[in-house]
Motif scaffolding. Structure first.
Motif, PDB file in Angstrom:
ATOM      1  N   THR A  37       0.848  -1.416  -0.048  1.00 52.48           N
ATOM      2  CA  THR A  37      -0.054  -0.094   0.224  1.00 52.48           C
ATOM      3  C   THR A  37       0.829   1.192  -0.098  1.00 52.48           C
ATOM      4  O   THR A  37       0.388   2.329  -0.202  1.00 52.48           O
ATOM      5  CB  THR A  37      -1.020   0.022   1.228  1.00 52.48           C
ATOM      6  OG1 THR A  37      -0.084   0.112   2.365  1.00 52.48           O
ATOM      7  CG2 THR A  37      -1.899  -1.401   1.478  1.00 52.48           C
ATOM      8  N   SER A  41      -1.982   4.108  -1.587  1.00 48.14           N
ATOM      9  CA  SER A  41      -3.101   4.356  -0.711  1.00 48.14           C
ATOM     10  C   SER A  41      -2.883   5.792  -0.173  1.00 48.14           C
ATOM     11  O   SER A  41      -1.864   6.171   0.382  1.00 48.14           O
ATOM     12  CB  SER A  41      -3.261   3.361   0.306  1.00 48.14           C
ATOM     13  OG  SER A  41      -3.961   3.685   1.568  1.00 48.14           O
ATOM     14  N   GLU A  42      -4.066   6.487  -0.114  1.00 50.85           N
ATOM     15  CA  GLU A  42      -3.954   7.766   0.672  1.00 50.85           C
ATOM     16  C   GLU A  42      -3.872   7.613   2.112  1.00 50.85           C
ATOM     17  O   GLU A  42      -3.134   8.526   2.811  1.00 50.85           O
ATOM     18  CB  GLU A  42      -5.319   8.444   0.466  1.00 50.85           C
ATOM     19  CG  GLU A  42      -6.517   7.916   0.956  1.00 50.85           C
ATOM     20  CD  GLU A  42      -7.216   6.792  -0.009  1.00 50.85           C
ATOM     21  OE1 GLU A  42      -8.471   6.626   0.576  1.00 50.85           O
ATOM     22  OE2 GLU A  42      -6.582   6.483  -0.961  1.00 50.85           O
ATOM     23  N   LYS A  43      -4.046   6.421   2.575  1.00 47.85           N
ATOM     24  CA  LYS A  43      -3.661   5.992   4.070  1.00 47.85           C
ATOM     25  C   LYS A  43      -2.333   5.828   4.256  1.00 47.85           C
ATOM     26  O   LYS A  43      -1.809   5.587   5.423  1.00 47.85           O
ATOM     27  CB  LYS A  43      -4.452   5.002   4.498  1.00 47.85           C
ATOM     28  CG  LYS A  43      -6.066   5.506   4.763  1.00 47.85           C
ATOM     29  CD  LYS A  43      -6.906   4.298   5.294  1.00 47.85           C
ATOM     30  CE  LYS A  43      -8.165   4.765   5.372  1.00 47.85           C
ATOM     31  NZ  LYS A  43      -9.386   4.476   4.319  1.00 47.85           N
ATOM     32  N   ASN A  44      -1.356   5.660   3.259  1.00 48.97           N
ATOM     33  CA  ASN A  44       0.074   5.227   3.224  1.00 48.97           C
ATOM     34  C   ASN A  44       0.715   6.068   2.199  1.00 48.97           C
ATOM     35  O   ASN A  44       1.507   5.422   1.627  1.00 48.97           O
ATOM     36  CB  ASN A  44       0.269   3.736   3.273  1.00 48.97           C
ATOM     37  CG  ASN A  44       1.545   3.134   3.833  1.00 48.97           C
ATOM     38  OD1 ASN A  44       2.213   4.082   4.346  1.00 48.97           O
ATOM     39  ND2 ASN A  44       1.718   1.988   3.312  1.00 48.97           N
ATOM     40  N   CYS A  82      -7.922  14.435  -0.250  1.00 53.06           N
ATOM     41  CA  CYS A  82      -7.582  13.738   1.115  1.00 53.06           C
ATOM     42  C   CYS A  82      -7.147  14.680   2.133  1.00 53.06           C
ATOM     43  O   CYS A  82      -5.923  14.536   2.580  1.00 53.06           O
ATOM     44  CB  CYS A  82      -6.849  12.389   0.677  1.00 53.06           C
ATOM     45  SG  CYS A  82      -7.029  11.349  -0.486  1.00 53.06           S
ATOM     46  N   PHE A  84      -6.172  16.185   5.541  1.00 51.76           N
ATOM     47  CA  PHE A  84      -5.675  15.598   6.890  1.00 51.76           C
ATOM     48  C   PHE A  84      -5.073  16.903   7.700  1.00 51.76           C
ATOM     49  O   PHE A  84      -4.500  17.703   7.124  1.00 51.76           O
ATOM     50  CB  PHE A  84      -4.716  14.461   6.384  1.00 51.76           C
ATOM     51  CG  PHE A  84      -3.620  14.990   5.897  1.00 51.76           C
ATOM     52  CD1 PHE A  84      -2.406  15.100   6.524  1.00 51.76           C
ATOM     53  CD2 PHE A  84      -3.313  15.155   4.538  1.00 51.76           C
ATOM     54  CE1 PHE A  84      -1.157  15.577   6.145  1.00 51.76           C
ATOM     55  CE2 PHE A  84      -2.203  15.369   3.746  1.00 51.76           C
ATOM     56  CZ  PHE A  84      -1.146  15.977   4.606  1.00 51.76           C
ATOM     57  N   ASN A 115       2.443  13.095   0.194  1.00 52.78           N
ATOM     58  CA  ASN A 115       2.343  13.889   1.235  1.00 52.78           C
ATOM     59  C   ASN A 115       3.573  15.051   1.571  1.00 52.78           C
ATOM     60  O   ASN A 115       4.417  14.392   1.763  1.00 52.78           O
ATOM     61  CB  ASN A 115       2.243  13.286   2.695  1.00 52.78           C
ATOM     62  CG  ASN A 115       2.267  14.030   3.698  1.00 52.78           C
ATOM     63  OD1 ASN A 115       2.540  15.317   3.678  1.00 52.78           O
ATOM     64  ND2 ASN A 115       1.830  13.700   4.865  1.00 52.78           N
TER      65      ASN A 115
END
Length: 131
Positions: A37, A41-44, A82, A84, A115
């Motif tokens: 991921t 993935s936007e989470k990673n 996304c 955050f 990011n």
């Protein structure tokens, strides 16, 4: 005497506990991520760090990638997504940048999330290597 031994023990624990370790959170010390991921993935997201130098850091990172056999990589920015929270932005919030990435001979284009606010150990996402 007992207090001296206790203090020596506590100091030894602090020294061992505060020492830095090499490698990554995945246990792989190479520049290639074993996490499927990572970047996909936007989470990673890939954390290139540095708000003021963010776009440059993103391009530098993407330019450091090659295909699995050293093929040059091409990329285009798709946009942002996304939202955050981050302390590394003057606004307290950040957005991830999305890039379409490919290389010669690759049949499809992948989407990588980056990011630009936070720092992390940089690795190549699965399917790529770092120069």
């Amino acid at each position: 005497m007992m207090k001296k031994n206790l203090y020596a023990f506590i100091i030894a624990l602090l020294i061992v506990g505060c020492s830095s370790s090499k490698g990554s959170s995945t246990g792989d010390s190479s520049a290639n991520s074993v996490d499927e991921t990572y970047g996909y993935s936007e989470k990673n997201a890939i954390k290139v760090g540095g708000f003021e130098q963010g776009p440059k850091n993103e391009r530098d990172y993407l330019n450091s990638l090659t295909g699995p056999n050293g093929e040059p990589v091409s990329f285009t920015r798709k946009g942002s997504c996304c939202q955050f929270k981050t302390a590394n932005s003057p606004y307290g919030m950040g957005m991830l940048d999305m890039y379409r990435v490919s290389y010669q001979g690759k049949k499809d284009t992948v989407l990588l999330y980056i990011n630009m606010y936070d720092k992390g150990k940089l690795k190549a996402p699965k399917g790529f290597i770092m120069k």
